[in-house]
Design a protein around this motif. Sequence first.
Motif, PDB file in Angstrom:
ATOM      1  N   TYR A 366      -3.597   6.871   7.000  1.00  0.00           N
ATOM      2  CA  TYR A 366      -4.759   6.402   6.563  1.00  0.00           C
ATOM      3  C   TYR A 366      -5.826   6.978   7.030  1.00  0.00           C
ATOM      4  O   TYR A 366      -6.415   6.845   8.305  1.00  0.00           O
ATOM      5  CB  TYR A 366      -4.834   4.863   6.592  1.00  0.00           C
ATOM      6  CG  TYR A 366      -6.034   3.940   6.131  1.00  0.00           C
ATOM      7  CD1 TYR A 366      -5.878   3.743   4.589  1.00  0.00           C
ATOM      8  CD2 TYR A 366      -7.150   3.492   6.749  1.00  0.00           C
ATOM      9  CE1 TYR A 366      -7.021   3.211   4.134  1.00  0.00           C
ATOM     10  CE2 TYR A 366      -8.143   3.057   5.897  1.00  0.00           C
ATOM     11  CZ  TYR A 366      -7.972   2.822   4.798  1.00  0.00           C
ATOM     12  OH  TYR A 366      -9.182   2.072   4.103  1.00  0.00           O
ATOM     13  N   VAL A 396      -0.076   1.317   6.621  1.00  0.00           N
ATOM     14  CA  VAL A 396      -1.188   1.868   5.539  1.00  0.00           C
ATOM     15  C   VAL A 396      -1.640   0.731   4.780  1.00  0.00           C
ATOM     16  O   VAL A 396      -2.794   0.450   4.784  1.00  0.00           O
ATOM     17  CB  VAL A 396      -0.788   3.125   4.793  1.00  0.00           C
ATOM     18  CG1 VAL A 396      -1.885   3.369   3.894  1.00  0.00           C
ATOM     19  CG2 VAL A 396      -0.456   4.318   5.645  1.00  0.00           C
ATOM     20  N   ARG A 400      -5.372  -0.747   5.165  1.00  0.00           N
ATOM     21  CA  ARG A 400      -6.511  -0.767   4.187  1.00  0.00           C
ATOM     22  C   ARG A 400      -7.063  -2.115   3.929  1.00  0.00           C
ATOM     23  O   ARG A 400      -8.288  -2.337   3.904  1.00  0.00           O
ATOM     24  CB  ARG A 400      -5.603  -0.512   2.799  1.00  0.00           C
ATOM     25  CG  ARG A 400      -6.395  -0.380   1.389  1.00  0.00           C
ATOM     26  CD  ARG A 400      -7.518   0.423   1.476  1.00  0.00           C
ATOM     27  NE  ARG A 400      -8.414   0.114   0.317  1.00  0.00           N
ATOM     28  CZ  ARG A 400      -9.770   0.714   0.124  1.00  0.00           C
ATOM     29  NH1 ARG A 400      -9.927   1.288   1.171  1.00  0.00           N
ATOM     30  NH2 ARG A 400     -10.257   0.428  -0.871  1.00  0.00           N
TER      31      ARG A 400
END
Lengths: 693, 385
Positions: A366, A396, A400
């Motif tokens: 990421y 990830v 996020r």
Amino acid sequence: MNLLGTQREPRELRPRVFVVGGFFALGLLVLAVNLYRLMVVRYEEFLALSVDNQFKDVRVRAPRGLIRDSRGEVLVDARPSLDVFITPAFCQRCVAEVIPRLGTLLSWSDDVVTRVSDQIRLTRGPQRYQQQLVQVDLTRDEFDVLSSHQFQLPGVDLEAVPHRHYRSGDALAHVLGFMNEVTAEELAKLNSGREERPPYAMGDYTGRRGVERSFESSLRGQDGWVKQVVNARGEVMRDELGNVLKHDEVPPRPGRNLVLSIDARLQSEAERAFPGTAGALVALDARTGFVRAMVSRPSYDPNEMTGRVSPQRLAQLNRDPLQPMVFRAGAQHYSPGSVFKVVTLLAALRTGTFTEASGVSCGGGYQLGARRWRCHSDRGHGLMHAHEAMRGSCDVYFYRAADLMGIDAIAEAGRELGLGSITNFGVAAEVPGIMPSTEYHNRATPGGYQKGMALNTSIGQGDVNVTPLQLAVAYAAIANGGKVYQPQMVERVETADGQLVEAFSPKLVRDVHITPDQHRVLIDSLVAVVHEAGGTGGRSRLPDVTVAGKTGTAQVARLGAVRLKTHQMDYWQRDHAWFAAFAPAEAPELVVVVLNEHGGHGGTDAAPAAKAVLAKYFELKRLDREAFGLDYVPPRPPPAVRAPVLMPPTQAPDDGSDSSLAREDTGGGPEDESPARPSLTGKPGPEDAPGGN
Amino acid sequence: MQLSAQRRFERVPWGLLFAVLLTAVVGIYNLASASRPPSAPMWGSQLLYLGVGLALVAGVGLLDYRLLQRLTVPLYVLNIVALVALKFFGHKAKGAESWFVLGPFRVQPAEFMKIGMVLMLAKYFHDDDRPGAPAQGFLRLLPAAFIALFPTVIVLSQPDLGTALMMLFTALTMVLFSKPTAPVWVGLGVAAALSLGVLWNDYVREQPEGDRLTFVRHKLKKHQDGRISGWLDPTSDLRGTNYHAMQSKIAVGSGGWSGKGWMQGTQTGLRFLPEQHTDFIFSVFAEEQGFGRALLLLLLYGAVLLGSLRVALTARDKFGAYVAVGISAMLFWQVFENIGMVTGLLPITGITLPLLSYGGSSMVSVMLGIGLLVNISMSRQLFSS
């Protein structure tokens, strides 16, 4: 009338004889007046002194309360300890010969010989007729040696004295605690205001750590007293039949027994199954917060600490790099790694950042600003939703979420679940752990808060630190729909003959707002971790019970360029293996958190222990049901009769909440097929999938 | 010039003998309690000693008076020799060389020395009679001082402070009785003041530790020192040197008006009293019998002293009078010192209470004295109308 005409006629002496007579009379008068002063004027005073003289208050020790497990099995009781006493008055050539000889037989160091010699030399008056304790807890061999040299040791007595006995050895040592002698300062404090018959005496033992300390006032009984008639040597007088002459007597009140919430059978399974050198295991009732089993490794033997621990041994325990004296379940905090991801997911769902259907594509990393945060899977997981992200522990997805909502939303969810503050477990020391927020980083981190810190926190790395006990409480709250309980270990206090003195109800700390929908998403994803193909916690799968859980592999050292296998790393560099689980997932009963310090991967090095404990729990439940025909409910003590309270209760009774709450079965036996439950036939997930990065 | 048996019989001091016998019987009764089980019962042997004593009274009483006078010097010398011999052959008990062990008996020469000294002093004052100059000056008292002090110093070195003090006071009483001159009175007064001054300097005056100026204190044995400082400060060191003094006072004081009853004394029964059948026998009596009967006991001693002094009044010559006064003084000082010590009036010095304390030597020496009094009384020339 001097017939003989002697010149030595004593006539002239006669007046002098009267003078002498008068002087004698005066002398006798002085004696009489003095007698009057003593026997009439000061009679009361001397009578009181003569009464004081002839009666001696002899303390009758009250037996200390037992500590039992929830089914009544004795965990801590008393055993006879063979102690060595010296009565100075009967010990001829004590300092010169007897003590050195005793020292040789018991292999005392010079220091000990000096200390004992001083102790004996400093006794005075009637004290010389009292036994002085010089050595506790002889071994059988030492006892034999001393017995055979008895005639060379005048004034030395060997006596069996009750001594605290921790039956399970080092198991539960940190929470049961141990005992040792009260110090002079403590004695002054404990006895202040109670000079007449003080509750503690020099040489008494008092609880140190654990329930021995926190329930000292309950466990310790009230010593009794006998006013015995003694002679000037302090010897107890007896009547013709050999009975001790008593003037007055107050019988001792035995200490209260403690009933713990621990189930000894589950505890021994936990001890057996715990995989690592160091770490902790906490098994908590998800519905009440009562601890059913608790392991903290490495441990120490409280029997040793209570008995004759030498300063060398104590120093050795304190120097041990593995720190056996530290209560790892509560007094040590660790990076949680991926077991923390439930908190991040809860935060994401609560803030509306993500819904169940929100998808994130994982490409193995990421990008945030100039830096790329790696996922533990270099290849990437592909499109992830809550369910799959948790199952595969995809970093990830959580990066996020953190990127979108920031660190404070996570911190808020974590704090509500009890992270970052002590749980008030009560019986052992605790550390609060760290639940970082913007405010925390601005204060503690050079350069202040950066977005990357939220990313680290979201997967349980960075500054976030939790204790296994906190994590167990948090998982229990997630399992039961948001109820954060204060963990407890003592279920009730009973009198020596089994009358209830005080029962402890579950203590609800906080009700975290989790909607049923959010709850379902969390539970489903955790079940997937264990029961679905690709889940990281497959090794905790049980055949007939749905288990929800989460693995964690917390990184301790910075990652190098090359990922090393666990066995390639130095012990202190290895990852912490975590596993947190509860079951049955539909109606959670037991939460198990396993931390295997520097153990490797959560899925392989922590999950099997949790599985063993859960399996044992349900097996015991089945056995109890078979044996008793119903779900095992510990016998309730007879309600009404309450002994007159001689001591204030250690804790105020709860606000009338029903203690049977803890016992209520919330249904959902293992046989009940839950429609929500995923197929059990899927093959276990890939074992090599690690929990976190 | 022998008198008829009847006349002699009439001259026996029956009052004195009765008082002595009554006191001794009270003593045996009291001893039965003081030596109650588990102690060995001692009143039986005390009864035996009393019998021996009465035989001695008869024996000494019937001796020829002149023989008595002639025997004085040899007796005195023999006693001195015995005291000196004790230094070499004596039996050590409780740190003091006071005993000869002769078969089953233990003989305490100091007890006989007292009598020997009284006789010797009496003989000196008798022989030194100068009708023209009745008052005794320093020079004439010098031999008397030697007669008294020589044995006293030996007894003191045993060490037996109690007996030595008693001998000193007895001798002093006899010297004062001999009507000394004014300068002697002044001299003795100065000596008494000096002794008090030394006591004050050594024990009472606050002196810096390490830089003390003491005259006598450093020469005393540690236990003697402790007794004197304990006597001056009765509340100090109750577990140590003052323990016995305090326990004795507790016993006496807790007796009250009526006492705890025979065999019921707790201080006695539980052995808080040291030497409760010898030196501290009075504490047993006071604790169990109470103030009233303790007072009666004092009156009984008063009767004994009265009887003794009556003998002095009727004595044939100065020798007899001096012996009678000496024996009375000996009894008085022994009673005074003993009861004074068990009631905290005087420091603890080991000394027995005449007729009450257990012990053959004590009983024999008292009875020897009584025998002498009987002898003097029976040898008198006239009735004093």
